[in-house]
Design an enzyme around this catalytic site. Structure first.
Site, PDB file in Angstrom:
ATOM      1  N   GLY B  13      32.399  57.285 -62.968  1.00 39.46           N
ATOM      2  CA  GLY B  13      32.526  57.979 -64.084  1.00 39.46           C
ATOM      3  C   GLY B  13      34.198  58.562 -64.558  1.00 39.46           C
ATOM      4  CB  VAL B  81      27.495  52.003 -61.120  1.00 42.59           C
ATOM      5  CG1 VAL B  81      26.554  52.100 -59.648  1.00 42.59           C
ATOM      6  CG2 VAL B  81      28.959  52.014 -60.670  1.00 42.59           C
ATOM      7  CD  GLU B 173      31.228  71.424 -81.787  1.00 39.74           C
ATOM      8  OE1 GLU B 173      30.869  70.341 -81.616  1.00 39.74           O
ATOM      9  OE2 GLU B 173      31.971  72.046 -81.017  1.00 39.74           O
TER      10      GLU B 173
END
Lengths: 425, 425
Positions: B13, B81, B173
């Protein structure tokens, strides 16, 4: 409503032809409806920069309705025209909407075409739209990633072989930029492969690249390409394109990335107009760009087939813009009862960029190549970029790329990166 | 090769956790492999700006291998993965590649989740990746286009109803920015509908928006949202999401655009570690962020479940960054034979933006709202933007948007715009 009485001009396509036609009708006593499949006008001459991660999408595209927001007589509609009913003077869209027209301007352009080899499309994407550009960007960037992860040497080499088919302006731009990416942009970023070992091959069936330009400039363009690291293969026709690469007759070239820049076909809408077509499917227009027997229909831009001084007009932006303006003015003249004038393209010259500091220009009496042509190309393209903020941002991006060799838009989006198995599926 | 002898740290990651871990290992006697499904690090706090066409993708994303190009001990691999074999200390990818590790840092984060209503996913896209952002951008911009083309009044209204589900930072937002787009950005660009008549609804099941902040700031945020034109529906749980809109118990709201900001689920890789999980699927970590009985595995960021002072640490960027740095330092300490220290999050405060000149900030003793909080938010976000050129470009874009209300990235790409029929298919 009075405005309902005004003649209705429907324009299909928001490229250079359609948009210039719409603008030329500003302030006139007509209603204008501009229909496009996408919501934006695209500055196509710089599309290869999006495909090669040098520019972002909004740098070269702006919403059509934003461009025309201050033109009170223009309505922009997002829609795909499926049918032109010239007998009823009606245009119908796939979403069921229909528009009646008094005048129709068809500017739906061209798509890339595989000349009877549609099965090549899956292995060799072409470049006409922003979606196409994102596909090519993903494929090119992913190829280097796959090479880095690939333990087998032969497979790794295939990921680092790039073939561009077609030696016209788009093919030359793509090949030159790919070579720059491999040799400069990605330098030092990989640990297992050296991107500079990538091979970039430009395949052209004809005897020279940039065949529309004088032979002297083709020679210079080839030399500049070779200096950038591109292998130029002229006089070699592609006979096969598949998941493993291409064939040039007997010779096979293993390549995971094959890009198609070899040809275009006219929009299929041309076939619905009841007018004669040329071999390439383009609509034969009269001197004023209208159709024989249908003076209310105009065909412009890449979809139009028009000769001038015994040669067909090329499918380039200046021709489309001038045709768009001419069609609009012809409509206005007719509404005033004035006679239509014949269209005549005022040649502004030809330009092709090759890569960093490399370009050729044919301006009639003046022919340029190399650095000077490149600066001229840069100036012209930034000057003609449509819209408000783009010029400044594009200039900053370019200056940045120039000094650092970096290409800021190296972002892979879309489907997950293809595994070798996906690719052949 | 000597470098083969060095311990191998594999990081899964490239978000804030994984990237900060990799950077903290720079110059150390370890080999670092960073694997990610995508080729870029994403500045997630500004992702909503890409979804709402205010920023382009490269403004908030940069290739991981470019960021780490000067870190000689780091290899970046594009790959997904599929399996963590903690018994054999091996990570395997979907493309068949396998990596043996000495230390493993799992930082694969979270995806948005529909809490057992996976069928809602087709009608209410969430926002975690750049691909998600392009889907939302396409959906929102297309809705206004469809409204312009729609002759039926009820259908037209449904295209102009926007529902945002979830009153956390992302929902706030999105709702605030949608209201700004409808009321300002698109003004004067449509001829048949008035975008300002669009309704933007923010639905939150709990009693208040921004529940992680002090109640006083939630009240201020709601007032700011209402001032921007958002209808705030708190204490209302969504019971249905389908092609026609949503249901809140008995009440149905017709809306073509429904956005999901209501929850996330931990990455499924957490289940392969043989460690206990919390209710949300996050991995329970020890004080030093490693796993009980597996001191060579660390879990950080949104995938980690860690209490501090009796409260779970939130899934925000500062926590992930600090965890990444801590995991890396713990590995280096172990290699030197030093004891591991417990992780302690140093709270930097909480910030949420709402829209133009509207935000709230909780900085411990200081609480801000309105214009001052917004300037603080803008400063912090631009300051923390990763990478070289982005800050300048983002600042220019923002200044431009601010003065003109324009959003430069209003480009629809991806599949052709949905027709009403497609949508329900």
């Amino acid at each position: 409503m009075q405005s309902q009485q005004k003649p209705h001009v429907v324009i299909i396509g928001g490229g250079f032809g359609g948009l210039w036609a719409a603008r030329a009708l500003a302030g006139s006593a007509v209603r204008v409806s501009l229909i496009d499949k996408v919501n934006h006008h695209l500055f196509q001459p710089l599309l290869y920069q999006v495909a090669t991660a040098g520019l972002s999408m909004p740098d070269i595209a702006a919403p059509l309705r934003h461009i025309l927001r201050n033109q009170a007589n223009a309505t922009v509609l997002l829609g795909e025209v499926s049918e032109i009913d010239h007998a009823r003077r009606q245009v119908r869209c796939t979403d069921g909407n229909a528009l009646d027209y008094d005048y129709l301007i068809v500017a739906s352009g061209a798509r890339h075409a595989y000349f009877g080899h549609d099965e090549w499309a899956a292995h060799a994407p072409g470049l006409k739209t922003l979606d196409d550009a994102l596909v090519i960007r993903r494929q090119v960037l992913t190829a280097f990633e796959r090479a880095e992860a690939e333990p087998d040497a032969a497979r790794r080499a295939a990921w680092l072989n790039f073939v561009v088919i077609g030696g016209g302006p788009t093919g030359v731009e793509l090949a030159g930029t790919l070579a720059e990416i491999a040799r400069h942009t990605l330098r030092r970023e990989f640990r297992r492969v050296d991107p500079a070992t990538a091979r970039v091959m430009l395949v052209e069936a004809g005897p020279r690249v940039l065949a529309a330009l004088p032979a002297e400039l083709s020679v210079k363009a080839e030399k500049q390409l070779q200096r950038l690291g591109v292998e130029v293969l002229t006089g070699r026709a592609v006979t096969t394109v598949d998941a493993d690469g291409i064939a040039l007759g007997e010779e096979r070239i293993a390549a995971r990335s094959v890009l198609w820049a070899a040809g275009v076909a006219a929009s299929p809408l041309g076939r619905q107009l009841g007018a004669p077509l040329d071999k390439a499917g383009r609509v034969l227009v009269q001197d004023d760009l209208s159709l024989a027997g249908q003076p209310e229909i105009f065909v412009i831009g890449d979809l139009a087939s028009k000769q001038q001084d015994g040669r067909p007009l090329p499918g380039v932006a200046p021709v489309a813009k001038q045709m768009g303006t001419h069609a609009a003015r012809t409509i206005l003249a007719r509404l005033r009862g004035q006679p239509a004038r014949p269209f005549r393209y005022s040649d502004v010259g030809s330009l092709a960029t090759i890569g960093r500091m490399a370009a050729v220009a044919d301006l009639g009496r003046i022919r340029l190549s190399g650095i000077l042509a490149w600066w001229f190309w840069l100036f012209v393209h930034i000057f003609f970029l449509i819209g408000f903020r783009s010029r400044l941002i594009v200039l900053i991006n370019w200056a940045w790329s120039y000094w650092t060799y970096q290409r800021h838009a190296r972002i892979i989006v879309g489907q997950q990166p293809a595994t070798p198995e996906d690719r052949s599926a």
